[in-house]
Design an enzyme around this catalytic site. Structure first.
Site, PDB file in Angstrom:
ATOM      1  N   GLY A  49      36.092  64.888  24.476  1.00 14.22           N
ATOM      2  CA  GLY A  49      36.846  63.683  24.793  1.00 14.22           C
ATOM      3  C   GLY A  49      36.333  62.913  25.985  1.00 14.22           C
ATOM      4  N   CYS A  86      24.997  60.911  32.248  1.00 19.13           N
ATOM      5  CA  CYS A  86      24.937  60.337  30.902  1.00 19.13           C
ATOM      6  C   CYS A  86      23.536  59.838  30.557  1.00 19.13           C
ATOM      7  CB  CYS A  86      25.962  59.210  30.731  1.00 19.13           C
ATOM      8  SG  CYS A  86      27.659  59.740  31.032  1.00 19.13           S
ATOM      9  N   GLY A 122      32.477  61.794  25.528  1.00 18.40           N
ATOM     10  CA  GLY A 122      31.589  62.510  24.621  1.00 18.40           C
ATOM     11  C   GLY A 122      32.437  63.262  23.623  1.00 18.40           C
ATOM     12  N   THR A 178      26.859  65.452  31.949  1.00 18.24           N
ATOM     13  CA  THR A 178      27.900  64.982  32.858  1.00 18.24           C
ATOM     14  C   THR A 178      28.384  66.155  33.705  1.00 18.24           C
ATOM     15  OG1 THR A 178      29.863  63.574  33.051  1.00 18.24           O
ATOM     16  CG2 THR A 178      29.948  65.338  31.401  1.00 18.24           C
TER      17      THR A 178
END
Length: 253
Positions: free
Chosen positions: A180, A198, A169, A99
């Site tokens: 988080g 992702c 995550g 990400t």
């Protein structure tokens, strides 16, 4: 399960902070909680210490992070191209794939001892999503979930048009959480063009700014999100200053 439950949660706003500095900081808090749990083993209840809970909000400078289950091939540019984007890259110890984090995005790191609340990671993830969904609703944006995919999405029921607005995550050990979520508020979405977010090829990303057609005050969104986290998790929130050792960065224009 802890004999002494503690729902008090220390809220810390780190502002714009380097990824490594924030990672090191939350790791120290995470390990401090684990240390208390180790010391409590075998002690009678009246000698046990309560375990603390924390909720950190921050923004990061431009950075790509790859979770332990991710594929490095989902970074679509050579690492020597990162300086051109003023971006860094980290392989980290959370779940999930790749990400992006950057200015205009609220990154949340709940460092909670779930034994103070409940012991169910699936429930924890769904409650994180619920706090985001309720936050977006306060701004008139309808968001939801997609079965089988972690995250919060706009047009979640329209498979061909679903866009992720918040990625998740986490890592957990002995029911203590770290890492988080990342909520795109006024995020520069062009940075997502350099990854397969992702690891999902057929879904796009979006932001609150894109959904509303105008920029949104970050402090206002943060305030709402803080309230929703407290409500969904039944946290007794108290604001505290960061501890020494975290470098706050100048804001990037």
């Amino acid at each position: 399960m802890n004999s002494i439950l503690n729902k008090k949660t220390k809220f810390i706003d780190l502002g714009l902070v380097g990824y490594q500095e924030a990672w090191d900081y939350q790791t120290r808090l995470f390990e401090k909680i684990l240390s208390v749990k180790t010391e409590n083993r075998g002690l009678p209840q009246y000698h046990q210490q309560v375990t603390e809970n924390y909720l950190i909000f921050c923004e990061h400078d431009h950075v790509y992070t790859l979770g332990k289950s991710g594929k490095e091939s989902n970074l679509l540019l050579a690492k020597n191209g990162l300086p051109l984007l003023r971006a860094k890259y980290f392989q980290i110890n959370r779940g999930g794939d790749i990400t992006y984090h950057g200015p205009g995005q609220i990154v949340g790191y709940p460092i909670l001892d779930l034994e103070n609340f409940f012991t169910d990671i699936h429930k924890y993830m769904r409650m994180l999503e619920e706090a985001i969904i309720q936050t977006l609703a306060e701004f008139g944006v309808l968001a939801g979930r997609i079965k089988g995919l972690t995250g919060v999405w706009l047009d979640a029921q329209k498979e061909t048009n679903a866009r992720k607005i918040c990625a998740f995550g986490v890592r957990a050990s002995r029911w203590v959480t770290m890492h988080g979520f990342a909520l795109n508020v006024n995020t520069d979405l062009d940075y997502f063009d350099h990854i397969i977010p992702c690891g999902i090829r057929d879904k796009r990303v979006t932001s609150l700014q894109q959904a509303l057609g105008h920029a949104v005050d970050m402090a206002t969104v943060q305030s709402v999100l803080k309230q929703k986290m407290a409500s969904v998790f039944d946290l007794e929130m108290e604001t505290m200053q960061k501890e020494p050792g975290v470098m706050i960065l100048p804001r990037i224009g």
